[in-house]
Design an enzyme around this catalytic site. Sequence first.
Site, PDB file in Angstrom:
ATOM      1  N   LYS A 201      -2.541 186.011  23.449  1.00 56.00           N
ATOM      2  CA  LYS A 201      -3.877 185.683  22.911  1.00 56.00           C
ATOM      3  C   LYS A 201      -4.875 186.801  23.172  1.00 56.00           C
ATOM      4  CE  LYS A 201      -4.987 181.903  25.061  1.00 56.00           C
ATOM      5  NZ  LYS A 201      -3.892 181.368  25.851  1.00 56.00           N
TER       6      LYS A 201
ATOM      7  N   ARG B 280      -2.943 189.316  38.492  1.00 57.86           N
ATOM      8  CA  ARG B 280      -3.977 188.284  38.614  1.00 57.86           C
ATOM      9  C   ARG B 280      -3.611 187.282  39.695  1.00 57.86           C
ATOM     10  NH1 ARG B 280      -5.533 186.011  32.737  1.00 57.86           N
ATOM     11  NH2 ARG B 280      -5.180 184.061  33.835  1.00 57.86           N
TER      12      ARG B 280
HETATM   13  P1  ADP Z   1      -4.610 181.726  30.954  1.00 59.89           P
HETATM   14  O1  ADP Z   1      -4.620 181.478  29.461  1.00 59.89           O
HETATM   15  O2  ADP Z   1      -3.503 182.625  31.375  1.00 59.89           O
HETATM   16  O3  ADP Z   1      -4.689 180.478  31.763  1.00 59.89           O
HETATM   17  P2  ADP Z   1      -7.396 182.569  30.915  1.00 59.89           P
HETATM   18  O4  ADP Z   1      -7.851 183.933  31.268  1.00 59.89           O
HETATM   19  O5  ADP Z   1      -7.625 182.094  29.519  1.00 59.89           O
HETATM   20  O6  ADP Z   1      -5.869 182.592  31.305  1.00 59.89           O
HETATM   21  O7  ADP Z   1      -8.044 181.497  31.904  1.00 59.89           O
HETATM   22  C1  ADP Z   1      -7.962 181.636  33.299  1.00 59.89           C
HETATM   23  C2  ADP Z   1      -8.434 180.356  33.971  1.00 59.89           C
HETATM   24  O8  ADP Z   1      -9.819 180.128  33.616  1.00 59.89           O
HETATM   25  C3  ADP Z   1      -7.724 179.082  33.551  1.00 59.89           C
HETATM   26  O9  ADP Z   1      -6.530 178.862  34.264  1.00 59.89           O
HETATM   27  C4  ADP Z   1      -8.790 178.032  33.861  1.00 59.89           C
HETATM   28  O10 ADP Z   1      -8.872 177.791  35.260  1.00 59.89           O
HETATM   29  C5  ADP Z   1     -10.071 178.744  33.470  1.00 59.89           C
HETATM   30  N1  ADP Z   1     -10.441 178.480  32.052  1.00 59.89           N
HETATM   31  C6  ADP Z   1     -10.515 179.396  31.050  1.00 59.89           C
HETATM   32  N2  ADP Z   1     -10.902 178.828  29.901  1.00 59.89           N
HETATM   33  C7  ADP Z   1     -11.078 177.506  30.179  1.00 59.89           C
HETATM   34  C8  ADP Z   1     -11.461 176.374  29.397  1.00 59.89           C
HETATM   35  N3  ADP Z   1     -11.742 176.479  28.087  1.00 59.89           N
HETATM   36  N4  ADP Z   1     -11.531 175.181  30.013  1.00 59.89           N
HETATM   37  C9  ADP Z   1     -11.254 175.040  31.322  1.00 59.89           C
HETATM   38  N5  ADP Z   1     -10.875 176.058  32.119  1.00 59.89           N
HETATM   39  C10 ADP Z   1     -10.789 177.284  31.550  1.00 59.89           C
END
Ligand code: ADP
Length: 226
Positions: free
Chosen positions: A17, A162
């Site tokens: 993504k 990460r």
């Molecule tokens: P991944 O898709 O690998 O989980 P992201 O960088 O998109 O990584 O998100 C990292 C973390 O940020 C998630 O595991 C969650 O804790 C939080 N997060 C991100 N976007 C959201 C969302 N839309 N709702 C709730 N938590 C979110």
Amino acid sequence: MIPGVRLVVLGKQGAGKGTQCVRLSHHYVVPHVSTGDMLRGEVKSKTPLGLRAQSLMDQGELIPDDMVMEMVGARLSERDTRGRGFVLDGCPRTTTQAERLEDIVHPFGVDLVVNLEVPTSLVMKRLASRRVCVDCGANYSTAAPPMVNWTCDVCGGEVVQREDDTEEAIQRRLDLYEKQTAPLIEWYDDRDKLVHINGTGSPDSVTRRVVGAIDAQRQARRPSVP
Ligand code: ADP
């Protein structure tokens, strides 16, 4: 001039993504709005939101809907996103967030929701080898590291694994994805917004598939000339 777009990209962790959203935001000249990057920024700056989010993120848990959607609502109300659109990455993650997003983008709505499909066995492999820049979020892997000593090629920041890319947290995030995020696919399909894209293969070929799908949808929705 290339028209903007209001795009949501769904896909499990490691589906690519982030990589695709950066490319699509350049292609359509719209901001890349990543909730993960925004939340990591809040954590780094030790804001009240960041302090509340940190431990949830480290454990691979979702941040409460209200907190996330307040942050997203503020970003999508700015002039750039309101004007040309956005590529939204990492949101919505729940149907509650999808409903709130509809209110935020009213009256324009979202043009298209892309579901990037990649088998779980492949995403597990990708996540375990993923490395990211702590400053700009650029993605690398143990197989394709930065040119010099884990220093980001783009901004010179430190490139690390990460905190939530441990095997345990990866499993937790994938479980949560199945439970909470996968139902969104049906939600958007019911609203005739969804397109499935094969996320395997080179980043270039995946970008071409997504751009092709957006163009095809625009063509289909253009009113026919009598
Ligand atoms: P991944 O898709 O690998 O989980 P992201 O960088 O998109 O990584 O998100 C990292 C973390 O940020 C998630 O595991 C969650 O804790 C939080 N997060 C991100 N976007 C959201 C969302 N839309 N709702 C709730 N938590 C979110």
